[in-house]
Design a protein around this motif. Structure first.
Motif, PDB file in Angstrom:
ATOM      1  N   ALA A   1      -7.716   2.383   6.223  1.00 43.64           N
ATOM      2  CA  ALA A   1      -7.039   3.689   6.204  1.00 43.64           C
ATOM      3  C   ALA A   1      -8.000   4.792   5.777  1.00 43.64           C
TER       4      ALA A   1
ATOM      5  N   SER B   1       5.047  -1.165   3.268  1.00 42.97           N
ATOM      6  CA  SER B   1       4.171  -2.170   3.871  1.00 42.97           C
ATOM      7  C   SER B   1       4.398  -3.500   3.184  1.00 42.97           C
TER       8      SER B   1
ATOM      9  N   SER C   1       2.218   9.068   6.862  1.00 45.92           N
ATOM     10  CA  SER C   1       3.329   8.128   6.764  1.00 45.92           C
ATOM     11  C   SER C   1       3.965   8.184   5.374  1.00 45.92           C
ATOM     12  N   ASN C   2       3.131   8.282   4.339  1.00 44.51           N
ATOM     13  CA  ASN C   2       3.645   8.405   2.969  1.00 44.51           C
ATOM     14  C   ASN C   2       4.457   9.689   2.803  1.00 44.51           C
TER      15      ASN C   2
ATOM     16  N   GLU D   1      -6.835  -3.371   4.299  1.00 46.66           N
ATOM     17  CA  GLU D   1      -6.035  -2.391   5.046  1.00 46.66           C
ATOM     18  C   GLU D   1      -6.199  -0.988   4.460  1.00 46.66           C
ATOM     19  N   GLU D   2      -6.355  -0.900   3.137  1.00 51.65           N
ATOM     20  CA  GLU D   2      -6.560   0.409   2.507  1.00 51.65           C
ATOM     21  C   GLU D   2      -7.939   0.965   2.860  1.00 51.65           C
TER      22      GLU D   2
ATOM     23  N   HIS E   1       0.855  -1.194   0.000  1.00 59.43           N
ATOM     24  CA  HIS E   1       0.000   0.000   0.000  1.00 59.43           C
ATOM     25  C   HIS E   1       0.887   1.240   0.000  1.00 59.43           C
ATOM     26  N   GLY E   2       0.367   2.313  -0.572  1.00 62.46           N
ATOM     27  CA  GLY E   2       1.029   3.608  -0.452  1.00 62.46           C
ATOM     28  C   GLY E   2       2.031   3.945  -1.542  1.00 62.46           C
TER      29      GLY E   2
ATOM     30  N   HIS F   1      -2.238   7.264   7.219  1.00 61.40           N
ATOM     31  CA  HIS F   1      -1.485   6.552   6.168  1.00 61.40           C
ATOM     32  C   HIS F   1      -0.820   7.545   5.219  1.00 61.40           C
TER      33      HIS F   1
END
Length: 450
Positions: free
Chosen positions: A334, A187, A277-278, A330-331, A121-122, A274
């Motif tokens: 988020a 991730s 964090s990115n 998980e997305e 992800h991300g 999230h």
């Protein structure tokens, strides 16, 4: 292969987000570019406007004769194209150089200083933040993005050729074609089990990717992942960490502690931890590259996001409509966290289109749990993409597992009327399939109604 000797590039699946970035790149570098795709989209329309010829029928006779010379034409295809595709088979059987998208990225980046972003992800958001930060710091770079940047209205940032910024895609183990100078892993959640078989095999591929980083290079990993590197995290003991988070008028304001300094009062406009964090890992890689702190702070504040990544379509006091690409539990979690943080007292309707039969099967319970968090749920049929149906794997099965009484299975034809029946003040469309094609009409109808 020396790309300088190639005059023509033919793309099979040119409308894909990663493929179209390469098509733009080669067109900008004065190559002849053409391609095939299954259906017309906004992306293929934009490519046509650049002078790239595209057809939508799998037929060799539709290919321009100038692209049928194996000595001067390179053929690029996406793994989503079926092996029995007649154009693909023609090129393979007639001595053309036929390479996957990831192999071309490897060729383009091998003579550059390469920064690669990996993770389940991300990737797209992080890559687009990193590309934007470095461009604003006047780094001579080319950035290949897996989404359309709101800052540049493109999936390609062109500012030079000495540095490359790329997504390192774990699908089909594509990222093992890269040899980056700097890389990060955001991730490692289980995904693409149709390719890997199990989560351990996926983790092994990330370990293999980490070893692709050049010996004098740098690897960044999110704190807690089982791979050694420069760590980053939020409000923890990482090498790069975000501290003192505040929200002011919908904007994050925070400090970043680096190994050598503290950057104070940074601003970032995308909601959700999230995305924080990115932003942090993009900032960390830019700092380690040598970008000036003051310019980085200014660039971070001016970052606008990626289309279909928590993209506001309507944002008024009475109604908010957000569209997001989330296609993994998980997305979705988020997105939920971001919505609840920004709109803690509002009713939220989530419209979700599952992507792939295999992913729905592999994460059925996790999908049900993540979707159950919303106040209301409208569920569309599964978008198959490259897959054939799997017996018993349906949206009805998923709907039955969602622990929320306010849930319905709907068709696209009835979608807008069902949305209009809702009393939700925040509406979300979520998914990686063709739900994105519905966004314009939903926005139009909601705007009229409000």
């Amino acid at each position: 292969m020396n790309l300088n000797n190639i005059h023509s590039i033919y793309f099979i699946g040119i409308g894909g987000i990663g493929m179209s970035a390469l098509a733009r790149y080669f067109k900008a570098n004065k190559k002849q570019v053409a391609g095939y795709d299954k259906t017309p989209t906004d992306i293929t329309s934009d490519l046509t406007d650049l002078g790239i010829q595209i057809h939508f029928e799998d037929a060799v006779e539709l290919i321009e004769p100038s692209f049928l010379n194996p000595n001067t034409t390179l053929v690029v295809y996406t793994p989503a194209i079926p092996k029995n595709h007649s154009e693909l088979q023609y090129f393979i059987n007639n001595g053309f150089n036929v390479l996957k998208r990831s192999q071309i990225l490897g060729l383009i980046t091998e003579n550059t200083f390469c920064l690669a972003v990996a993770g389940t992800h991300g990737k797209t958001t992080t890559t687009s933040i990193l590309g934007h930060l470095m461009k604003e710091c006047n780094v001579p770079l080319t950035a290949f993005l897996g989404g359309i940047s709101e800052n540049y209205n493109s999936n390609l940032i062109l500012n030079g050729t000495e540095v490359s910024v790329v997504e390192a895609d774990e699908f089909d183990r594509s990222f093992l074609t890269l040899s980056p100078n700097m890389a990060c892993i955001t991730s490692m959640d289980a995904d693409h089990l149709d390719i890997y078989g199990n989560a351990d095999a996926l983790k092994e591929s990330f370990v293999a990717f980490s070893k692709r980083v050049k010996k004098d290079g740098k690897l960044f990993v999110k704190n807690g992942l089982p791979i050694k590197g420069i760590t980053y995290g939020i409000e923890d003991d990482s090498d790069y960490t975000i501290q003192n988070i505040k929200i002011e008028n919908g904007t994050y304001v925070f400090d970043v502690k680096t190994p050598k300094a503290v950057l104070e009062n940074l601003k970032f406009n995308l909601p959700g931890r999230h995305n924080l964090s990115n932003a942090l890992i993009a900032l960390a890689m830019s700092v380690e590259y040598g970008c000036p702190h003051q310019q980085l702070a200014k660039a971070l504040a001016s970052y606008k996001g990626v289309k279909r990544r928590f993209t506001y379509q309507i944002k008024t006091e009475n109604l908010v409509y957000i569209d997001d690409y989330a296609h993994h539990p998980e997305e979705i979690n988020a997105v939920h966290q971001a919505v609840r943080e920004m709109y803690p007292n509002k009713r939220v309707l989530a419209i979700f289109q599952p992507h792939l039969f295999s992913r729905t099967r592999d994460f059925i319970d996790e999908f049900a749990k993540s979707l159950s968090q919303f106040d209301d749920i409208l569920l569309l049929d599964i978008y198959p993409a490259r897959e054939l149906p799997i017996e018993g794997v349906t949206s009805t099965w998923l709907l039955d597992k969602i622990e929320n009484k306010n849930k319905q299975l709907v068709s696209k034809a009835e979608l807008i009327s069902k949305i209009q029946e809702s009393h939700a003040q925040v509406i979300l469309t979520i998914g990686a399939g063709d739900i994105g094609e519905e966004v314009k009409q939903i926005k139009k109808e909601l705007s009229i109604a409000s």
